[in-house]
Design an enzyme around this catalytic site. Structure first.
Site, PDB file in Angstrom:
ATOM      1  N   LYS A 147       3.921 -11.013   6.151  1.00 19.17           N
ATOM      2  CA  LYS A 147       2.905 -10.215   5.490  1.00 19.17           C
ATOM      3  C   LYS A 147       4.105  -9.638   4.401  1.00 19.17           C
ATOM      4  O   LYS A 147       5.383  -9.394   4.701  1.00 19.17           O
ATOM      5  CB  LYS A 147       2.573  -9.196   6.041  1.00 19.17           C
ATOM      6  CG  LYS A 147       1.374  -8.599   5.263  1.00 19.17           C
ATOM      7  CD  LYS A 147      -0.027  -9.582   5.563  1.00 19.17           C
ATOM      8  CE  LYS A 147      -1.355  -9.007   4.805  1.00 19.17           C
ATOM      9  NZ  LYS A 147      -2.426  -9.784   5.126  1.00 19.17           N
ATOM     10  N   GLY A 186     -15.133  -5.369  -2.331  1.00 22.20           N
ATOM     11  CA  GLY A 186     -13.994  -6.306  -3.050  1.00 22.20           C
ATOM     12  C   GLY A 186     -14.329  -7.897  -2.685  1.00 22.20           C
ATOM     13  O   GLY A 186     -15.501  -8.085  -2.267  1.00 22.20           O
ATOM     14  N   ASN A 187     -13.421  -8.760  -2.520  1.00 20.55           N
ATOM     15  CA  ASN A 187     -13.577 -10.060  -1.978  1.00 20.55           C
ATOM     16  C   ASN A 187     -14.222 -10.211  -0.713  1.00 20.55           C
ATOM     17  O   ASN A 187     -15.095 -10.853  -0.744  1.00 20.55           O
ATOM     18  CB  ASN A 187     -12.240 -10.788  -2.183  1.00 20.55           C
ATOM     19  CG  ASN A 187     -12.283 -12.115  -1.768  1.00 20.55           C
ATOM     20  OD1 ASN A 187     -12.386 -12.343  -0.714  1.00 20.55           O
ATOM     21  ND2 ASN A 187     -12.293 -13.190  -2.654  1.00 20.55           N
ATOM     22  N   GLY A 241     -16.433  -0.827   1.552  1.00 19.06           N
ATOM     23  CA  GLY A 241     -15.557  -1.800   0.454  1.00 19.06           C
ATOM     24  C   GLY A 241     -16.725  -2.513  -0.374  1.00 19.06           C
ATOM     25  O   GLY A 241     -17.677  -2.910   0.085  1.00 19.06           O
TER      26      GLY A 241
HETATM   27  P1  NAD Z   1     -10.240  -5.951  -2.444  1.00 20.06           P
HETATM   28  O1  NAD Z   1      -8.968  -5.254  -3.254  1.00 20.06           O
HETATM   29  O2  NAD Z   1     -10.886  -7.072  -3.120  1.00 20.06           O
HETATM   30  O3  NAD Z   1     -11.338  -4.804  -2.248  1.00 20.06           O
HETATM   31  C1  NAD Z   1     -11.136  -3.751  -1.507  1.00 20.06           C
HETATM   32  C2  NAD Z   1     -12.385  -2.869  -1.700  1.00 20.06           C
HETATM   33  O4  NAD Z   1     -12.181  -1.798  -0.996  1.00 20.06           O
HETATM   34  C3  NAD Z   1     -12.726  -2.456  -2.964  1.00 20.06           C
HETATM   35  O5  NAD Z   1     -14.024  -2.523  -3.260  1.00 20.06           O
HETATM   36  C4  NAD Z   1     -12.197  -1.006  -2.995  1.00 20.06           C
HETATM   37  O6  NAD Z   1     -12.977  -0.294  -3.926  1.00 20.06           O
HETATM   38  C5  NAD Z   1     -12.561  -0.644  -1.529  1.00 20.06           C
HETATM   39  N1  NAD Z   1     -11.819   0.654  -1.248  1.00 20.06           N
HETATM   40  C6  NAD Z   1     -10.478   1.073  -1.247  1.00 20.06           C
HETATM   41  N2  NAD Z   1     -10.432   2.334  -0.653  1.00 20.06           N
HETATM   42  C7  NAD Z   1     -11.592   2.585  -0.159  1.00 20.06           C
HETATM   43  C8  NAD Z   1     -12.014   3.713   0.471  1.00 20.06           C
HETATM   44  N3  NAD Z   1     -11.203   4.604   0.845  1.00 20.06           N
HETATM   45  N4  NAD Z   1     -13.419   3.760   0.889  1.00 20.06           N
HETATM   46  C9  NAD Z   1     -14.237   2.892   0.359  1.00 20.06           C
HETATM   47  N5  NAD Z   1     -13.831   1.800  -0.006  1.00 20.06           N
HETATM   48  C10 NAD Z   1     -12.624   1.454  -0.412  1.00 20.06           C
HETATM   49  O7  NAD Z   1      -9.631  -6.409  -0.850  1.00 20.06           O
HETATM   50  P2  NAD Z   1      -9.998  -7.463  -0.068  1.00 20.06           P
HETATM   51  O8  NAD Z   1      -9.498  -8.674  -0.163  1.00 20.06           O
HETATM   52  O9  NAD Z   1     -11.528  -7.505  -0.009  1.00 20.06           O
HETATM   53  O10 NAD Z   1      -9.596  -6.904   1.076  1.00 20.06           O
HETATM   54  C11 NAD Z   1     -10.167  -6.058   2.126  1.00 20.06           C
HETATM   55  C12 NAD Z   1      -9.733  -5.734   3.442  1.00 20.06           C
HETATM   56  O11 NAD Z   1      -9.718  -7.096   4.224  1.00 20.06           O
HETATM   57  C13 NAD Z   1      -8.092  -5.625   3.601  1.00 20.06           C
HETATM   58  O12 NAD Z   1      -8.109  -4.500   4.730  1.00 20.06           O
HETATM   59  C14 NAD Z   1      -7.716  -6.806   3.545  1.00 20.06           C
HETATM   60  O13 NAD Z   1      -6.202  -6.760   4.330  1.00 20.06           O
HETATM   61  C15 NAD Z   1      -8.562  -7.618   4.546  1.00 20.06           C
HETATM   62  N6  NAD Z   1      -8.401  -8.979   4.521  1.00 20.06           N
HETATM   63  C16 NAD Z   1      -8.707  -9.814   3.371  1.00 20.06           C
HETATM   64  C17 NAD Z   1      -8.398 -11.086   3.222  1.00 20.06           C
HETATM   65  C18 NAD Z   1      -8.709 -11.859   1.961  1.00 20.06           C
HETATM   66  O14 NAD Z   1      -8.899 -13.025   1.957  1.00 20.06           O
HETATM   67  N7  NAD Z   1      -8.913 -11.416   0.816  1.00 20.06           N
HETATM   68  C19 NAD Z   1      -8.311 -11.581   4.656  1.00 20.06           C
HETATM   69  C20 NAD Z   1      -8.238 -11.039   5.644  1.00 20.06           C
HETATM   70  C21 NAD Z   1      -8.261  -9.775   5.674  1.00 20.06           C
END
Ligand code: NAD
Length: 428
Positions: free
Chosen positions: A107, A221-222, A219
Site C-alpha cells: 500500500k 464515492g467510487n 460514502g
Molecule cells: P472515494 O474517495 O471515491 O469516496 C470516498 C467517499 O467517502 C466519498 O463520498 C466521501 O465524501 C466519503 N467520506 C469521507 N469521509 C466520510 C465520513 N466521515 N462520513 C461519510 N462519508 C465520508 O473512495 P473509494 O474509492 O470509494 O473508497 C472508499 C473505501 O473503500 C476506502 O476505505 C478504500 O480504502 C476502500 N476500497 C476502495 C477500493 C477501490 O477500488 N476504489 C478497493 C478496495 C477498498
C-alpha cells in the site's frame, strides 16, 4: 485515520494474532506476518503554482510477496499515517489471498489534500512519488493502483514517469489506468460490484430476497456508487447515503424514504464523492447528521467510506432490523464492534473479502496489460462474479463448518495460504 485514539495497524495485528493462534502458526511465521517485510518513507519536493517549494511525505509499504508481487493502492489524504498504510498493506495480502490471486500485499500514500492542489501540482506529486520509489516497484515487484482520492489520471501520470525512467513500455506496472491506455473495462465498477456479488450470495444463504431489501450506505464515492448501482439492478432500495462535506468540514447523510435516485444524486456529486447539500434539499432529500446513515431501519448497511466507522461507541445505534453488513471500505468495523455484531447475529461480510473485487479486476488488468490483449466488459465482469462468488462460498462453508464468523473464516483461509507459501519457499 479519522479518530485520534484509533490505530488501524494495531487493529490489523489484533485480528492477525487471533487467527494465528487458531491456526497454531509457529513463532517465526507469526513474527514475519504480523509486520510488513519492507517500508519506504520518503520526501517529495514539489514546486507549487505560486513558486514555493513544498515537501510532501510519501510511503510505500510492502507487507508480503510470498504468493506474488505486492499489490495495493495509493491514497492521497491529509491525515494519512504510516500505521494506516501498514495496516492497509497487511489487509491487501489477506485480500489477494482470500480471492486466490497470485499477488501479495502492499500500500502507498502521500500526505496531501487534493482539494487544495491544482491538476499540475497533483501531476507533480504523482511523478515525484514514482521518482522516489521506481527502483522498488514494477510489474514483477510491486504494482500500485488507485485508492482514496486518486484516479486513473493519477495512474497514467505515474506510469508515464515509470516508463520514462525505465525506457520502455510497462503497462503491467500499475493498474486502474484509463480504458484505451492499458486500463481494463469494468475496473471502475469492480469493487462496488464485488461487494454486491458477495451480498447477493449472503442473502441467498440467509433466504432473504435481495429485491425486498433496503440499505443505507456510508460514502458516495467510487465503491459506494457502483455498489448501489448493482444493488438497485437486483431490485434493492437504498434509503440513505452519507458523504463528507468539504465546505462544512463534516459529514452529512441524505435520506429519502422511497429510495434515493442514483442517477439524480450522481448528477449533483463532485469527483470527490461529495453531494451538493443545497441541490439535494431542492430534490427532496432530508439532510441529516453524518452518523445517521448507521441508525437507519434497513436490512443492509454498507460502510463504503473510511475505516473506523462502526465502533464500540456507536454499534448499539444500529437498528434491530439490520441483518447484514457488507464492508465496502477497508477496516470500517473495530474488533469491539465486530464482537457485538457477532453476538447480535448480524452477518458481516468482511472488508477484505467484500471489497476484493477491485484487486481481482486489477489482477485481470495486469494480465491483459502484460499480454497486450484486452477483454470485453462482459468477460471481465463475468470472471469477477465467478472469483467473488467462489471466494464467498469457500469462506461461508468454513464459517459454517467451524461455527465461526465470516471474518474469522476468511482470515483463516487467507493467512493459511500465505503462511504455506512462506513455508514452501523456505522463509520460515
Ligand atoms: P472515494 O474517495 O471515491 O469516496 C470516498 C467517499 O467517502 C466519498 O463520498 C466521501 O465524501 C466519503 N467520506 C469521507 N469521509 C466520510 C465520513 N466521515 N462520513 C461519510 N462519508 C465520508 O473512495 P473509494 O474509492 O470509494 O473508497 C472508499 C473505501 O473503500 C476506502 O476505505 C478504500 O480504502 C476502500 N476500497 C476502495 C477500493 C477501490 O477500488 N476504489 C478497493 C478496495 C477498498
Amino acid at each position: 485515520m479519522a479518530d485520534t485514539g484509533f490505530n488501524a495497524f494495531k487493529m490489523a495485528q489484533e485480528q492477525f494474532d487471533k487467527v494465528a493462534e487458531k491456526l497454531e502458526l509457529d513463532e517465526g511465521t507469526k513474527e514475519l506476518l504480523r509486520s510488513p517485510m519492507r517500508e519506504y518513507h520518503f520526501n517529495i519536493p514539489i514546486r507549487m503554482d505560486d513558486g514555493r517549494t513544498k515537501v510532501f511525505k510519501g510511503f510505500r509499504i510492502q507487507h508480503n510477496d510470498a504468493r506474488g508481487p505486492c499489490k495495493g493502492g495509493i491514497r492521497f489524504h491529509p491525515q494519512e499515517t504510516a500505521d494506516t498504510v501498514r495496516a492497509l498493506s497487511m489487509w491487501m495480502t489477506w485480500k489477494c489471498s482470500v480471492v486466490d490471486i497470485p499477488l501479495g500485499g502492499g500500500k502507498g500514500g502521500v500526505i496531501c489534500d487534493p482539494h487544495n492542489l491544482s491538476q499540475r501540482e497533483q501531476e507533480a506529486i504523482c511523478r515525484g512519488w514514482v521518482r522516489q520509489i521506481s527502483k522498488n516497484v514494477g510489474p514483477v515487484e510491486d504494482i500500485p493502483a488507485p485508492d482514496v482520492m486518486t484516479n486513473s489520471q493519477h495512474m497514467l501520470w505515474m506510469l508515464d514517469e515509470f516508463e520514462t525512467i525505465n525506457g520502455g513500455r510497462y503497462p503491467g506496472f500499475i493498474t486502474g489506468k484509463p480504458v484505451g491506455h492499458g486500463g481494463s473495462l469494468g475496473r471502475t465498477e469492480a469493487t462496488g460490484y464485488g461487494v454486491v456479488f458477495t451480498l447477493r450470495e449472503a442473502c441467498k444463504g440467509a433466504e432473504i430476497d435481495i429485491s425486498d431489501t433496503t440499505a443505507s450506505v456510508q460514502g458516495f464515492g467510487n465503491v459506494s456508487q457502483h455498489a448501489i448501482e448493482l444493488y438497485h439492478k437486483y431490485g434493492g432500495t437504498t434509503v440513505c447515503v452519507s458523504c463528507w462535506d468539504q465546505g462544512d468540514k463534516k459529514a452529512h447523510s441524505f435520506y429519502k424514504q422511497n429510495g434515493i435516485d442514483l442517477k439524480e444524486l450522481r448528477g449533483i456529486t463532485d469527483r470527490f464523492g461529495s453531494i451538493n447539500k443545497n441541490r439535494a434539499e431542492e430534490l427532496g432529500y432530508t439532510i441529516l447528521p453524518g452518523d445517521e446513515w448507521l441508525k437507519q431501519e434497513v436490512d443492509i448497511l454498507i460502510p463504503a467510506a473510511l475505516e473506523n466507522a462502526i465502533t464500540g461507541e456507536n454499534v448499539n445505534d444500529i437498528s434491530k432490523k439490520v441483518k447484514m453488513i457488507a464492508e465496502g471500505a477497508n477496516g470500517p468495523t473495530t474488533p469491539e464492534a465486530d464482537r457485538i455484531l457477532h453476538e447480535r447475529g448480524i452477518i458481516v461480510i468482511p472488508d477484505f473479502l467484500a471489497n476484493a473485487g477491485g484487486v481481482a479486476c486489477s489482477y485481470f488488468e495486469q494480465v491483459q496489460s502484460n499480454t497486450n490483449y484486452y477483454w470485453s466488459k462482459d468477460e471481465v465482469i463475468g470472471k469477477l462474479d465467478t472469483k467473488m462468488t467462489d471466494a464467498y462460498y469457500a469462506v461461508m462453508e468454513l464459517s459454517k463448518r467451524n461455527s465461526i464468523s465470516l471474518r474469522d473464516a476468511a482470515y483463516m483461509i487467507a493467512i493459511s495460504r500465505v503462511a504455506e507459501a512462506c513455508q514452501l519457499r523456505g522463509w520460515v
